[in-house]
Design a protein around this motif. Structure first.
Motif, short mmCIF file in Angstrom:
data_model
loop_
_atom_site.label_atom_id
_atom_site.label_comp_id
_atom_site.label_asym_id
_atom_site.label_seq_id
_atom_site.Cartn_x
_atom_site.Cartn_y
_atom_site.Cartn_z
N GLY A 333 32.17 38.37 57.50
CA GLY A 333 32.94 38.09 56.30
C GLY A 333 34.35 38.64 56.40
N PHE A 334 35.14 38.26 55.42
CA PHE A 334 36.52 38.71 55.34
C PHE A 334 36.99 38.58 53.90
CE2 PHE A 334 36.31 34.30 56.67
CZ PHE A 334 37.08 33.65 55.70
N GLU A 335 38.08 39.25 53.60
CA GLU A 335 38.68 39.18 52.27
C GLU A 335 39.75 38.10 52.26
OE1 GLU A 335 41.32 41.94 49.16
OE2 GLU A 335 40.51 42.78 51.03
N THR A 336 39.75 37.30 51.22
CA THR A 336 40.70 36.20 51.09
C THR A 336 41.76 36.58 50.06
OG1 THR A 336 39.00 34.58 51.63
CG2 THR A 336 40.98 33.77 50.56
N VAL A 337 43.02 36.52 50.46
CA VAL A 337 44.15 36.77 49.57
C VAL A 337 45.07 35.55 49.67
CG1 VAL A 337 46.05 38.30 48.94
CG2 VAL A 337 43.98 39.25 49.99
N GLY A 338 44.93 34.63 48.74
CA GLY A 338 45.70 33.39 48.82
C GLY A 338 45.32 32.62 50.07
N HIS A 339 46.31 32.34 50.93
CA HIS A 339 46.05 31.62 52.17
C HIS A 339 45.79 32.55 53.34
CE1 HIS A 339 50.37 32.56 52.71
NE2 HIS A 339 50.09 32.52 54.00
N ILE A 340 45.61 33.86 53.07
CA ILE A 340 45.47 34.88 54.12
C ILE A 340 44.03 35.37 54.16
CG2 ILE A 340 46.27 37.11 54.94
CD1 ILE A 340 48.86 36.62 53.40
N ALA A 341 43.47 35.41 55.38
CA ALA A 341 42.16 36.02 55.61
C ALA A 341 42.36 37.42 56.18
CB ALA A 341 41.33 35.17 56.57
N HIS A 342 41.83 38.41 55.49
CA HIS A 342 42.04 39.81 55.86
C HIS A 342 40.77 40.35 56.51
CE1 HIS A 342 42.77 44.22 54.45
NE2 HIS A 342 42.97 44.06 55.73
N LEU A 343 40.84 40.65 57.81
CA LEU A 343 39.70 41.17 58.56
C LEU A 343 39.78 42.68 58.68
CD1 LEU A 343 39.67 38.63 61.55
CD2 LEU A 343 38.41 38.46 59.42
N ASN A 344 38.62 43.30 58.81
CA ASN A 344 38.50 44.72 59.13
C ASN A 344 37.61 44.83 60.36
OD1 ASN A 344 40.09 45.98 57.14
ND2 ASN A 344 38.47 45.70 55.62
N LEU A 345 38.19 44.59 61.53
CA LEU A 345 37.42 44.55 62.76
C LEU A 345 37.12 45.95 63.27
CD1 LEU A 345 39.27 41.65 64.64
CD2 LEU A 345 37.18 41.53 63.27
N ARG A 346 35.97 46.08 63.90
CA ARG A 346 35.57 47.35 64.49
C ARG A 346 36.25 47.53 65.85
NH1 ARG A 346 29.00 47.39 63.39
NH2 ARG A 346 29.11 47.01 61.12
N ASP A 347 36.07 48.72 66.43
CA ASP A 347 36.68 49.01 67.73
C ASP A 347 36.13 48.10 68.82
OD1 ASP A 347 38.18 50.96 66.51
OD2 ASP A 347 36.79 52.59 67.03
N THR A 413 54.18 44.58 52.15
CA THR A 413 54.96 45.60 51.42
C THR A 413 54.28 46.10 50.16
OG1 THR A 413 56.18 43.86 50.25
CG2 THR A 413 57.14 44.68 52.30
N VAL A 414 53.22 45.43 49.68
CA VAL A 414 52.54 45.84 48.44
C VAL A 414 51.04 45.90 48.70
CG1 VAL A 414 54.35 44.81 47.02
CG2 VAL A 414 52.29 43.49 47.54
N TYR A 415 50.32 46.42 47.71
CA TYR A 415 48.86 46.56 47.83
C TYR A 415 48.18 45.51 46.96
CZ TYR A 415 44.16 48.47 47.36
OH TYR A 415 42.81 48.63 47.35
N TRP A 416 47.12 44.91 47.53
CA TRP A 416 46.30 43.97 46.76
C TRP A 416 44.88 44.02 47.31
CZ3 TRP A 416 47.02 40.93 42.49
CH2 TRP A 416 46.00 40.03 42.20
N ASN A 417 43.91 43.99 46.39
CA ASN A 417 42.50 44.01 46.78
C ASN A 417 41.76 42.99 45.91
OD1 ASN A 417 39.85 44.53 47.50
ND2 ASN A 417 40.11 46.75 47.49
N SER A 418 41.39 41.86 46.53
CA SER A 418 40.67 40.81 45.79
C SER A 418 39.26 41.22 45.43
CB SER A 418 40.63 39.53 46.63
OG SER A 418 41.94 39.04 46.89
N LYS A 419 38.69 42.21 46.12
CA LYS A 419 37.32 42.63 45.83
C LYS A 419 37.19 43.31 44.47
CE LYS A 419 36.33 43.33 50.74
NZ LYS A 419 35.94 44.31 51.79
N LEU A 420 38.32 43.71 43.89
CA LEU A 420 38.29 44.40 42.59
C LEU A 420 38.50 43.44 41.43
CD1 LEU A 420 40.33 47.61 43.46
CD2 LEU A 420 37.85 47.34 43.38
N ALA A 421 38.46 42.13 41.67
CA ALA A 421 38.71 41.16 40.59
C ALA A 421 37.68 41.30 39.47
CB ALA A 421 38.72 39.74 41.15
N THR A 422 36.41 41.46 39.85
CA THR A 422 35.37 41.61 38.83
C THR A 422 35.55 42.90 38.04
OG1 THR A 422 33.84 40.38 40.25
CG2 THR A 422 32.88 41.67 38.46
N GLU A 423 35.92 43.98 38.69
CA GLU A 423 36.14 45.25 37.99
C GLU A 423 37.33 45.15 37.06
OE1 GLU A 423 36.26 49.12 36.63
OE2 GLU A 423 34.64 47.89 37.45
#
Length: 608
Positions: A333-347, A413-423
């Motif tokens: 899975g990944f986080e979607t921010v508009g047209h951007i897919a945000h990955l958190n890949l492991r080492d 340049t700014v912070y955004w977290n789509s996972k907090l939309a429900t909160e």
């Protein structure tokens, strides 16, 4: 009999182990000796031997590990490989095509729907592949139909019967229409109210589908979903019939084809491939009224086909499992921010990061146009992330729509977290229309602007000047200039200045969404009351966010709040937002500021 099953599978070289919790299963387990021995216990552990080369995710339907690779074309194949400067991002998409042998029944078009319902359990039933395929050449070309309908003069009168048949109408208008033709006639002539005529309704409701070109001399069938053509059927063998084919009339492209009227292909289960009619299941032969002693030719034809599934068919997890080494964790899975897919890949994924990003981009177009990976944790005061663009365009400026509100965001340049939309929505639902909200760490305004749609007025502040710039843009974008006042200050200075310049109890709600440091700013609320409050006013309600790694995160976070205010907070509502990491919770504590803490003198702090 009910059977409750919890499955836990581990990929090994020889076996998969399944843990089953079974109640009332003596008759079920008695079917095999091993199962019968385990039936004396209400909880049974069964060890099933599974092909190690066929992963658990591919036990149903087609697999990249099954089928065969199609023969190479005469011309160099278009690999569609994207080279982003190395790093393993290039791969041949054509190598993921697989060919499967399947059997199909060529049946008249008017009987296809009924047969499909009767033979549902014996059809292919593969995910994203339809069981019915259209055969090119069986239907009259739409352009020819138009020419027949528009024919005039002496020649036109001679073609009335042929034009009627091409349109699916009876030769004689007095003849009763079949239910299918009558339904089509109603669709073409009436709208949903039943009395208006739309001449182009049928054309608008049946847009043309893009078809792939078939090979010369092969009866090709294309099936598509949306804009992606990923499955192609080729008829390679069929029952021979006496009589001339259509090649003498229409050319070599129609060699071997005979006019049977409109027909369709019903794709049978893969286990029936390369079998004669006599070896088909009895249910199939019964549905088709098959009689081995009957001399009359059957109304259907059993044909052998090749089903080709291209790169576009396979899901992202299937492609990554085939591309990555065995034993490596598959990114799911990944986080979607508009047209951007945000990955958190492991080492372990770093050597394959561009390959993973390219697959994510391919399987999520056109919604996803950029794939980025976070290279480091958030460690600065502006809460910005260090991002690396792995695939797609390099623009990190995007527009996010959340609960009907548009936000412009620059992830660099700014912070955004789509996972907090429900909160965020949960918090805004707790506000009243008469509330005045103070957002101490507003960012680009996901809470402040959403709250401004509901409450009376909002004070929004952030330390990051880039976030304040986008906050002002988003306020104008959503037409809320008269309901939001923006500040660019340190959080503690903002709290002190805001409550010092106006009546402290005019603000009813305070939001402090900075989980890493928000608790440290609570001491700014001590001594905000400079005079005796007016009757009917109450202290503001504070919503503060924080992280906790303690075994009892609620108790730990509550104690940190008490220490910051130097006062015991009695009525406190604690809400677990999400588990951000193993053993690390994000929490939200909501409480009314104690009157004692608001009246006492503020302590001197060295915090920012």
């Amino acid at each position: 009999m009910r059977c409750c099953c919890s499955v836990a599978a581990v990929r090994t070289h020889h076996l998969f182990t399944f843990s089953l919790s079974i109640s009332s299963t003596r008759r079920l387990l008695s079917k095999s000796p091993a199962a019968a021995a385990a039936s004396y216990s209400s909880n049974a552990i069964l060890t099933l031997a599974v092909d190690p080369h066929r992963p658990l995710s591919f036990l149903y339907g087609p697999s990249l590990r099954g089928g065969r690779v199609p023969e190479p074309q005469s011309s160099p194949p278009d690999s569609e490989a994207d080279d982003d400067g190395g790093g393993g991002s290039s791969f041949d998409r054509a190598s993921f095509s697989r060919v499967y042998d399947v059997a199909a029944l060529r049946v008249p078009a008017e009987e296809c729907s009924a047969l499909e319902r009767r033979l549902r359990g014996h059809l292919l039933n593969w995910p994203r592949v339809r069981n019915v395929a259209r055969v090119p050449g069986d239907d009259v070309d739409p352009e020819i139909r138009r020419m027949l309908r528009d024919a005039e003069g002496d020649g036109g009168s001679r073609l009335n019967s042929l034009a009627a048949r091409a349109d699916g109408r009876p030769d004689d208008e007095k003849m009763a229409l079949s239910p299918v033709l009558y339904r089509e006639k109603l669709v073409k002539e009436f709208n949903f109210r039943g009395f208006l005529k739309f001449r182009n309704l049928a054309k608008m409701s049946r847009p043309k589908k893009k078809k792939l070109k078939s090979k010369d001399g092969v009866d090709g069938v294309t099936k598509s979903i949306g804009k992606n053509d990923f499955a192609v059927i080729e008829v390679i063998e069929g029952d021979e019939e006496e009589g001339e084919d259509l090649s003498g009339l229409l050319g070599d492209d129609f060699k071997g084809l005979r006019w049977r009227g409109p027909t369709r292909l019903l794709l049978l289960d893969q286990r029936h491939a390369k079998k004669p009619v006599a070896e088909l299941p009895e249910a199939v032969k019964a549905a088709l009224n098959y009689d081995p002693h009957q001399s009359k030719p059957l109304a259907f034809e059993l044909v052998q086909c090749q089903l080709t599934l291209s790169y576009d068919y396979w899901q992202m997890s299937e492609l990554l499992e085939a591309l990555l080494p065995d034993g490596m964790t598959i990114p799911t899975g990944f986080e979607t921010v508009g047209h951007i897919a945000h990955l958190n890949l492991r080492d372990e994924h770093q050597s394959y990061k561009k390959l993973i990003a390219q697959v994510v981009l391919d399987k999520n177009k056109p919604k996803i146009q950029t794939v980025v990976n976070k290279t480091d944790a958030i460690q600065n005061d502006y809460r910005t992330m260090q991002l690396e663009v792995l695939a797609g365009n390099h623009s990190l400026v995007t527009t996010v729509v959340e609960n009907g509100i548009r936000f412009q965001v620059d992830l660099g340049t700014v912070y955004w977290n789509s996972k907090l939309a429900t909160e965020r929505q949960r918090l805004i639902d707790s506000f009243a229309s008469s509330d005045i909200v103070c957002d101490v760490f507003s960012g680009v305004g996901p809470i402040a602007i959403s709250a401004a749609k509901k409450v009376k007025y909002v004070f929004a502040n952030d330390l990051n000047p880039n976030a304040v710039e986008y906050l002002e843009r988003n306020i104008v974008l959503n037409r809320l200039e008269r309901k939001v006042e923006v500040f660019n200050m340190d959080g503690r200075r903002f709290i002190i200045a805001l409550f010092a310049n106006q009546h402290p109890y005019s603000i009813t709600q305070v939001v402090m969404n900075l989980p890493n440091d928000a608790v440290e700013f609570l001491d700014a609320f001590r001594g905000i009351v400079r005079k005796k409050p007016r009757p009917g006013c109450s202290p503001p309600k504070i919503h503060v966010y924080g992280f906790s790694k303690a075994q009892n995160p609620e108790y730990d976070f509550h104690e940190r709040i008490n220490m910051a205010l130097c006062e015991e907070v009695v009525d406190l509502e604690m809400h677990k937002v999400r588990l951000v990491a193993p053993g690390k919770w994000m929490l939200c504590a909501s409480f009314v500021l104690p009157q004692v803490a608001a009246s006492e003198a503020q302590t001197v702090s060295t915090n920012r």
